[in-house]
Design a protein around this motif. Structure first.
Motif, PDB file in Angstrom:
ATOM      1  N   ILE A 160       0.831  -1.213   0.000  1.00  0.00           N
ATOM      2  CA  ILE A 160       0.000   0.000   0.000  1.00  0.00           C
ATOM      3  C   ILE A 160       0.864   1.261   0.000  1.00  0.00           C
ATOM      4  O   ILE A 160       1.932   1.309   0.607  1.00  0.00           O
ATOM      5  CB  ILE A 160      -0.999   0.032   1.183  1.00  0.00           C
ATOM      6  N   SER A 161       0.369   2.243  -0.696  1.00  0.00           N
ATOM      7  CA  SER A 161       1.087   3.513  -0.811  1.00  0.00           C
ATOM      8  C   SER A 161       0.887   4.353   0.445  1.00  0.00           C
ATOM      9  O   SER A 161      -0.001   4.072   1.269  1.00  0.00           O
ATOM     10  CB  SER A 161       0.571   4.291  -2.023  1.00  0.00           C
ATOM     11  N   ASN A 162       1.711   5.394   0.552  1.00  0.00           N
ATOM     12  CA  ASN A 162       1.538   6.318   1.675  1.00  0.00           C
ATOM     13  C   ASN A 162       0.184   7.017   1.604  1.00  0.00           C
ATOM     14  O   ASN A 162      -0.415   7.339   2.634  1.00  0.00           O
ATOM     15  CB  ASN A 162       2.666   7.351   1.681  1.00  0.00           C
ATOM     16  N   LYS A 163      -0.293   7.258   0.383  1.00  0.00           N
ATOM     17  CA  LYS A 163      -1.605   7.881   0.216  1.00  0.00           C
ATOM     18  C   LYS A 163      -2.697   7.006   0.810  1.00  0.00           C
ATOM     19  O   LYS A 163      -3.580   7.474   1.533  1.00  0.00           O
ATOM     20  CB  LYS A 163      -1.875   8.129  -1.272  1.00  0.00           C
ATOM     21  N   THR A 164      -2.630   5.700   0.537  1.00  0.00           N
ATOM     22  CA  THR A 164      -3.613   4.761   1.096  1.00  0.00           C
ATOM     23  C   THR A 164      -3.482   4.677   2.613  1.00  0.00           C
ATOM     24  O   THR A 164      -4.468   4.582   3.338  1.00  0.00           O
ATOM     25  CB  THR A 164      -3.430   3.364   0.468  1.00  0.00           C
ATOM     26  N   LEU A 165      -2.237   4.718   3.074  1.00  0.00           N
ATOM     27  CA  LEU A 165      -2.002   4.695   4.522  1.00  0.00           C
ATOM     28  C   LEU A 165      -2.660   5.912   5.186  1.00  0.00           C
ATOM     29  O   LEU A 165      -3.294   5.790   6.248  1.00  0.00           O
ATOM     30  CB  LEU A 165      -0.499   4.702   4.796  1.00  0.00           C
ATOM     31  N   ASN A 166      -2.525   7.063   4.559  1.00  0.00           N
ATOM     32  CA  ASN A 166      -3.160   8.284   5.085  1.00  0.00           C
ATOM     33  C   ASN A 166      -4.681   8.162   5.067  1.00  0.00           C
ATOM     34  O   ASN A 166      -5.357   8.607   6.001  1.00  0.00           O
ATOM     35  CB  ASN A 166      -2.724   9.506   4.264  1.00  0.00           C
ATOM     36  N   GLN A 167      -5.211   7.549   3.994  1.00  0.00           N
ATOM     37  CA  GLN A 167      -6.668   7.353   3.904  1.00  0.00           C
ATOM     38  C   GLN A 167      -7.159   6.439   5.023  1.00  0.00           C
ATOM     39  O   GLN A 167      -8.212   6.666   5.605  1.00  0.00           O
ATOM     40  CB  GLN A 167      -7.028   6.746   2.548  1.00  0.00           C
ATOM     41  N   LEU A 168      -6.359   5.424   5.333  1.00  0.00           N
ATOM     42  CA  LEU A 168      -6.727   4.488   6.395  1.00  0.00           C
ATOM     43  C   LEU A 168      -6.721   5.189   7.753  1.00  0.00           C
ATOM     44  O   LEU A 168      -7.638   5.001   8.568  1.00  0.00           O
ATOM     45  CB  LEU A 168      -5.771   3.295   6.396  1.00  0.00           C
ATOM     46  N   ALA A 169      -5.712   6.014   7.993  1.00  0.00           N
ATOM     47  CA  ALA A 169      -5.655   6.771   9.254  1.00  0.00           C
ATOM     48  C   ALA A 169      -6.869   7.690   9.372  1.00  0.00           C
ATOM     49  O   ALA A 169      -7.468   7.823  10.454  1.00  0.00           O
ATOM     50  CB  ALA A 169      -4.369   7.584   9.320  1.00  0.00           C
ATOM     51  N   GLN A 170      -7.235   8.306   8.248  1.00  0.00           N
ATOM     52  CA  GLN A 170      -8.400   9.206   8.270  1.00  0.00           C
ATOM     53  C   GLN A 170      -9.690   8.427   8.497  1.00  0.00           C
ATOM     54  O   GLN A 170     -10.570   8.866   9.240  1.00  0.00           O
ATOM     55  CB  GLN A 170      -8.485   9.989   6.953  1.00  0.00           C
ATOM     56  N   GLU A 171      -9.788   7.257   7.889  1.00  0.00           N
ATOM     57  CA  GLU A 171     -10.993   6.427   8.047  1.00  0.00           C
ATOM     58  C   GLU A 171     -11.166   6.002   9.504  1.00  0.00           C
ATOM     59  O   GLU A 171     -12.282   5.936  10.022  1.00  0.00           O
ATOM     60  CB  GLU A 171     -10.903   5.202   7.135  1.00  0.00           C
ATOM     61  N   ILE A 172     -10.056   5.724  10.174  1.00  0.00           N
ATOM     62  CA  ILE A 172     -10.124   5.324  11.583  1.00  0.00           C
ATOM     63  C   ILE A 172     -10.477   6.524  12.463  1.00  0.00           C
ATOM     64  O   ILE A 172     -11.249   6.407  13.416  1.00  0.00           O
ATOM     65  CB  ILE A 172      -8.769   4.717  12.027  1.00  0.00           C
ATOM     66  N   SER A 173      -9.924   7.691  12.125  1.00  0.00           N
ATOM     67  CA  SER A 173     -10.076   8.874  12.981  1.00  0.00           C
ATOM     68  C   SER A 173     -11.315   9.700  12.694  1.00  0.00           C
ATOM     69  O   SER A 173     -11.814  10.398  13.584  1.00  0.00           O
ATOM     70  CB  SER A 173      -8.836   9.764  12.867  1.00  0.00           C
ATOM     71  N   GLN A 174     -11.805   9.670  11.467  1.00  0.00           N
ATOM     72  CA  GLN A 174     -13.016  10.429  11.152  1.00  0.00           C
ATOM     73  C   GLN A 174     -13.768   9.813   9.977  1.00  0.00           C
ATOM     74  O   GLN A 174     -14.032  10.465   8.975  1.00  0.00           O
ATOM     75  CB  GLN A 174     -12.702  11.900  10.890  1.00  0.00           C
ATOM     76  N   GLY A 175     -14.122   8.539  10.164  1.00  0.00           N
ATOM     77  CA  GLY A 175     -14.920   7.857   9.149  1.00  0.00           C
ATOM     78  C   GLY A 175     -16.309   8.474   9.069  1.00  0.00           C
ATOM     79  O   GLY A 175     -16.898   8.833  10.088  1.00  0.00           O
ATOM     80  N   GLU A 176     -16.811   8.607   7.847  1.00  0.00           N
ATOM     81  CA  GLU A 176     -18.109   9.260   7.642  1.00  0.00           C
ATOM     82  C   GLU A 176     -19.193   8.215   7.381  1.00  0.00           C
ATOM     83  O   GLU A 176     -19.045   7.350   6.517  1.00  0.00           O
ATOM     84  CB  GLU A 176     -18.018  10.231   6.465  1.00  0.00           C
ATOM     85  N   TYR A 177     -20.294   8.326   8.144  1.00  0.00           N
ATOM     86  CA  TYR A 177     -21.403   7.384   8.033  1.00  0.00           C
ATOM     87  C   TYR A 177     -22.706   8.173   7.873  1.00  0.00           C
ATOM     88  O   TYR A 177     -22.829   9.278   8.404  1.00  0.00           O
ATOM     89  CB  TYR A 177     -21.487   6.492   9.280  1.00  0.00           C
ATOM     90  N   ALA A 178     -23.655   7.597   7.147  1.00  0.00           N
ATOM     91  CA  ALA A 178     -24.914   8.299   6.878  1.00  0.00           C
ATOM     92  C   ALA A 178     -26.011   7.817   7.822  1.00  0.00           C
ATOM     93  O   ALA A 178     -26.385   6.643   7.808  1.00  0.00           O
ATOM     94  CB  ALA A 178     -25.339   8.070   5.434  1.00  0.00           C
ATOM     95  N   ILE A 179     -26.496   8.733   8.661  1.00  0.00           N
ATOM     96  CA  ILE A 179     -27.678   8.432   9.477  1.00  0.00           C
ATOM     97  C   ILE A 179     -28.899   8.643   8.586  1.00  0.00           C
ATOM     98  O   ILE A 179     -29.046   9.692   7.954  1.00  0.00           O
ATOM     99  CB  ILE A 179     -27.767   9.366  10.700  1.00  0.00           C
ATOM    100  N   THR A 180     -29.762   7.639   8.514  1.00  0.00           N
ATOM    101  CA  THR A 180     -30.957   7.763   7.664  1.00  0.00           C
ATOM    102  C   THR A 180     -32.253   7.604   8.444  1.00  0.00           C
ATOM    103  O   THR A 180     -33.333   7.526   7.863  1.00  0.00           O
ATOM    104  CB  THR A 180     -30.931   6.714   6.536  1.00  0.00           C
ATOM    105  N   GLY A 181     -32.153   7.560   9.744  1.00  0.00           N
ATOM    106  CA  GLY A 181     -33.360   7.414  10.552  1.00  0.00           C
ATOM    107  C   GLY A 181     -32.987   7.127  11.988  1.00  0.00           C
ATOM    108  O   GLY A 181     -31.812   6.980  12.335  1.00  0.00           O
ATOM    109  N   LYS A 182     -34.002   7.060  12.840  1.00  0.00           N
ATOM    110  CA  LYS A 182     -33.760   6.778  14.256  1.00  0.00           C
ATOM    111  C   LYS A 182     -34.410   5.464  14.644  1.00  0.00           C
ATOM    112  O   LYS A 182     -35.440   5.067  14.099  1.00  0.00           O
ATOM    113  CB  LYS A 182     -34.292   7.907  15.139  1.00  0.00           C
ATOM    114  N   GLY A 183     -33.780   4.810  15.606  1.00  0.00           N
ATOM    115  CA  GLY A 183     -34.363   3.614  16.182  1.00  0.00           C
ATOM    116  C   GLY A 183     -34.993   3.954  17.521  1.00  0.00           C
ATOM    117  O   GLY A 183     -35.153   5.120  17.881  1.00  0.00           O
ATOM    118  N   VAL A 184     -35.329   2.926  18.284  1.00  0.00           N
ATOM    119  CA  VAL A 184     -35.970   3.116  19.587  1.00  0.00           C
ATOM    120  C   VAL A 184     -35.059   2.572  20.665  1.00  0.00           C
ATOM    121  O   VAL A 184     -34.536   1.472  20.544  1.00  0.00           O
ATOM    122  CB  VAL A 184     -37.335   2.394  19.644  1.00  0.00           C
TER     123      VAL A 184
END
Length: 410
Positions: A321-345
């Motif tokens: 893996i490249s350094n770019k991918t390594l940086n992407q992995l660090a970012q995914e661990i530290s600020q991964g983005e997820y979509a909330i589409t509703g609420k549960g109970v």
């Protein structure tokens, strides 16, 4: 001279506690408690998974109010007059001992919610309070210096002072509004997040002791919480999620529960520290498969899921893996983005944000500033706390203050 006539509408924790406080402070007063359903104290009986999380072991008012997304400022003075230490003492005096768990939550030592309900009912009878169950109220009108209460049966009751402790039910809001009060629109608080990611949902049951959650674009001060997280069949739950849902209740409601959630899976490390750890693994374990040698403290299956989010395969090796991918992995661990589409109970708590405008209530007595002789307690007010016994504590506090104030002779 006729005895003071007091009516309490609402047979939940606040209603019972307020009625008892009033009757104990003024035994000559005639106190009547009216409950619409045939099951008083229903919420008490099911709260805390049937154990009843009575209060929280937080005894400094300034710290205590930090647990209320709405109402903390108003409660500060109230907590100097009746706080968790007073709650503990009250229940001890009435034969119920509480225990404190490691996270500060307090339960009856029996671990049975029935212990709390039975205690309140016993104290009600001992104080000679009249209880009317299965008795819906249809209207309340101002009469002379008091109130006239119209019941669904057609019967009317008159009183000098009235306590509304109807919880988050619309009937209580309607009465308060008709008597001149403004209602902050009720919306849910304390709920789980639905995340439509089939691969994440396959991890249901995995928990992480500490994550940082942040609602992106939630204002000048981003809303965030740190704490345990549980992955579920519908998305994410756990204390961090529930706390964030409480603080973000209005924002999430206004966005129809569609929002971006940023997850930091390793909040004790900066993104650069995560990157450095990954770099060490790349250098020392270059020939090893990334999927099998994670180098950071995360559950194995969660790690495998995270690397797939940036298109790392099970066959990829650290050296590839490249350094770019390594940086992407660090970012995914530290600020991964997820979509909330509703609420549960969240089934153990049923909390609503919204209610009677707090500026219209005197928090020394819980009396209305607009209608003399009218008092409020509990969740009918625009107060809500995070999970952990805080909602019950605001109920005990506001009810006790209201009961004491109503008991005073003219």
């Amino acid at each position: 001279m006729l005895p003071l006539q007091i009516v309490v509408i609402g047979g939940g924790a606040a209603g019972f506690f307020g009625a008892i406080a009033c009757a104990q402070a003024n035994p000559q007063a005639q106190v009547t408690l009216i409950e619409a359903s045939r099951q008083p104290l229903a919420k008490v009986l099911i709260s805390g998974g049937g154990r009843c999380n009575v209060t929280h072991a937080c005894f400094e008012p300034k710290s205590l109010v930090q647990n209320y997304p709405r109402g903390g400022k108003a409660l500060l003075g109230a907590f100097t007059r009746f706080q968790p230490l007073d709650t503990i003492a009250w229940f001890t005096d009435h034969g119920v001992n509480l225990k404190t768990e490691v996270d500060g939550r307090m339960f009856p030592i029996t671990d049975r919610a029935e212990t709390i309900a039975e205690c309140l009912i016993k104290a009600t009878f001992a104080a000679k309070i009249e209880i009317c169950i299965g008795t819906p109220v249809t209207a309340v009108t101002r009469k002379d210096a008091g109130f006239e209460i119209l019941l669904k049966s057609g019967e009317t009751k008159k009183c000098d002072r009235l306590l509304l402790a109807t919880g988050s039910g619309l009937a209580g809001y309607k009465i308060a509004k008709e008597l001149g009060h403004h209602i902050q629109p009720p919306v849910p608080s304390l709920f789980t997040f639905n995340i439509p990611d089939p691969q994440l949902r396959e991890l249901a049951g995995i928990s992480v002791n500490s994550v940082n959650l942040r609602l992106s674009d939630s204002g000048k001060t981003p809303l965030q919480q740190t704490g345990p997280l549980l992955i579920t069949h519908w998305g994410v739950s756990g204390p961090a999620v529930l706390k964030l849902s409480a603080w973000g209740a209005r924002i999430l409601h206004d966005n129809r529960y569609q929002h971006k959630l940023l997850i930091n899976w390793l909040p004790d490390l900066s993104q650069e520290e995560v990157r450095q750890k990954l770099l060490v693994v790349k250098q020392e374990w270059g020939k090893k498969a990334i999927a099998l040698h994670r180098g950071v403290d995360l559950p194995h299956r969660l790690w495998q899921y995270i690397i797939t989010r940036i298109s790392i395969t099970a066959e990829d090796r650290w050296a590839d893996i490249s350094n770019k991918t390594l940086n992407q992995l660090a970012q995914e661990i530290s600020q991964g983005e997820y979509a909330i589409t509703g609420k549960g109970v969240f089934k153990e708590e049923f909390v609503t944000c919204g209610g009677v405008n707090l500026k219209e209530v005197n928090f020394k007595t819980m009396e209305s500033k607009l209608v003399p002789g009218l008092y409020f307690a509990g969740e009918i007010l625009d107060i809500d706390g995070i999970t952990g016994g805080f909602n019950f504590q605001s109920a005990w506090t506001t009810a006790y203050l209201a009961g004491q104030a109503m008991a005073e002779s003219n």
